[in-house]
Design a protein around this motif. Structure first.
Motif, mmCIF file in Angstrom:
data_model
loop_
_atom_site.group_PDB
_atom_site.id
_atom_site.type_symbol
_atom_site.label_atom_id
_atom_site.label_comp_id
_atom_site.label_asym_id
_atom_site.label_seq_id
_atom_site.Cartn_x
_atom_site.Cartn_y
_atom_site.Cartn_z
ATOM 1 N N ASN A 135 -37.133 -26.662 -41.843
ATOM 2 C CA ASN A 135 -38.342 -26.464 -41.285
ATOM 3 C C ASN A 135 -38.253 -26.775 -39.641
ATOM 4 O O ASN A 135 -37.803 -27.771 -39.218
ATOM 5 C CB ASN A 135 -39.411 -27.545 -41.917
ATOM 6 C CG ASN A 135 -39.322 -27.298 -43.402
ATOM 7 O OD1 ASN A 135 -39.072 -26.271 -44.054
ATOM 8 N ND2 ASN A 135 -39.912 -28.413 -43.929
ATOM 9 N N HIS A 136 -38.743 -25.682 -39.067
ATOM 10 C CA HIS A 136 -38.546 -25.841 -37.520
ATOM 11 C C HIS A 136 -39.939 -26.027 -37.013
ATOM 12 O O HIS A 136 -41.155 -25.551 -37.510
ATOM 13 C CB HIS A 136 -38.056 -24.369 -36.939
ATOM 14 C CG HIS A 136 -36.696 -24.068 -37.269
ATOM 15 N ND1 HIS A 136 -35.680 -25.059 -36.688
ATOM 16 C CD2 HIS A 136 -36.168 -23.116 -37.969
ATOM 17 C CE1 HIS A 136 -34.441 -24.384 -37.347
ATOM 18 N NE2 HIS A 136 -34.982 -23.329 -38.085
ATOM 19 N N PHE A 137 -40.211 -26.900 -35.963
ATOM 20 C CA PHE A 137 -41.275 -27.531 -35.273
ATOM 21 C C PHE A 137 -41.315 -27.291 -33.888
ATOM 22 O O PHE A 137 -40.242 -27.091 -33.342
ATOM 23 C CB PHE A 137 -41.485 -28.852 -35.797
ATOM 24 C CG PHE A 137 -41.789 -28.908 -36.872
ATOM 25 C CD1 PHE A 137 -43.042 -28.951 -37.554
ATOM 26 C CD2 PHE A 137 -40.745 -29.442 -37.933
ATOM 27 C CE1 PHE A 137 -43.293 -29.175 -39.017
ATOM 28 C CE2 PHE A 137 -40.830 -29.652 -39.272
ATOM 29 C CZ PHE A 137 -42.079 -29.499 -39.767
ATOM 30 N N THR A 138 -42.398 -26.980 -33.230
ATOM 31 C CA THR A 138 -42.634 -27.191 -31.988
ATOM 32 C C THR A 138 -42.489 -28.346 -31.160
ATOM 33 O O THR A 138 -42.562 -29.509 -32.067
ATOM 34 C CB THR A 138 -43.793 -26.328 -31.283
ATOM 35 O OG1 THR A 138 -45.056 -27.144 -31.783
ATOM 36 C CG2 THR A 138 -43.924 -24.912 -31.692
ATOM 37 N N GLY A 139 -42.423 -28.643 -30.080
ATOM 38 C CA GLY A 139 -42.414 -29.929 -29.557
ATOM 39 C C GLY A 139 -43.678 -30.727 -29.783
ATOM 40 O O GLY A 139 -43.668 -32.169 -29.912
ATOM 41 N N ASP A 140 -44.661 -30.069 -29.990
ATOM 42 C CA ASP A 140 -46.035 -30.909 -30.308
ATOM 43 C C ASP A 140 -46.279 -30.962 -31.913
ATOM 44 O O ASP A 140 -47.322 -31.461 -32.259
ATOM 45 C CB ASP A 140 -47.236 -30.262 -29.499
ATOM 46 C CG ASP A 140 -47.562 -29.049 -29.916
ATOM 47 O OD1 ASP A 140 -46.571 -28.367 -30.817
ATOM 48 O OD2 ASP A 140 -48.433 -28.376 -29.164
ATOM 49 N N GLY A 141 -45.222 -30.572 -32.544
ATOM 50 C CA GLY A 141 -45.158 -30.653 -34.058
ATOM 51 C C GLY A 141 -45.768 -29.674 -34.947
ATOM 52 O O GLY A 141 -45.974 -29.613 -35.981
#
Length: 177
Positions: A135-141
């Protein structure tokens, strides 16, 4: 490097084809998932969360888990968390009663107790020791997509990491935030 095999398979399809185990390792202290934003904000204002497994907000997930567990799939979720815990982890801890009620086993590991565990760089699901979904996420989740692999070396890394975390982690019923 993860392969993108089964890229179009939905999570539901992956779990429905699982026969023995589905394990999930979460390692972030904050998730900015849009679908949770309203309930998270309500919890911050009121301290109240939806703990009804049959409610509209939960029913899709709880039906999926209950079906898997009824087929004999063992579902385990481990969370590596910083202490003191973030507001999001407090919220997540409050809602975990639903996961447990429908058959998931959940444990919490304070991050300071994970320093010597070799961990993959991303949260993941491992299905029957045959397929990893990162699961990939951006820096802000916010969610940023998924990556799949059947590479045996990566599967072994993820399986070993999960088991090491699981051994040290505190069962949900015993972990206090």
């Amino acid at each position: 490097m993860p392969q993108n095999k089964q890229q179009r398979a939905s999570f539901e399809d992956l779990l429905n084809s699982t026969t023995r185990s589905a394990v999930h390792l979460e390692m972030r202290d904050d998730y900015g998932i849009a679908g949770e934003a309203e309930e998270f904000e309500q919890w911050k204002r009121t301290g109240e969360v939806d703990l009804d497994p049959g409610s509209e907000g939960w029913s899709r997930w709880t039906s999926l888990v209950q079906s898997a567990v009824a087929r004999g799939v063992v579902m385990r979720r481990a969370r590596i968390i910083s202490e003191p815990v973030s507001e999001y982890i407090k919220y997540e801890h409050a809602t975990t009663a639903v996961n447990v009620a429908v058959g998931e086993q959940v444990r919490w590991l304070p991050r300071r107790r994970a320093s010597d565990i070799a961990l993959p760089g991303n949260d993941f699901w491992l299905f029957d020791d045959r397929l990893v979904r990162f699961n990939h996420f951006t820096g802000d989740g916010d969610g940023a997509g998924f990556e799949y692999t059947e590479d045996q070396a990566i599967i072994k890394l993820c399986a070993n990491a999960f088991e090491a975390v699981w051994e040290r982690a505190i069962p949900h019923e015993e972990y206090k935030v």
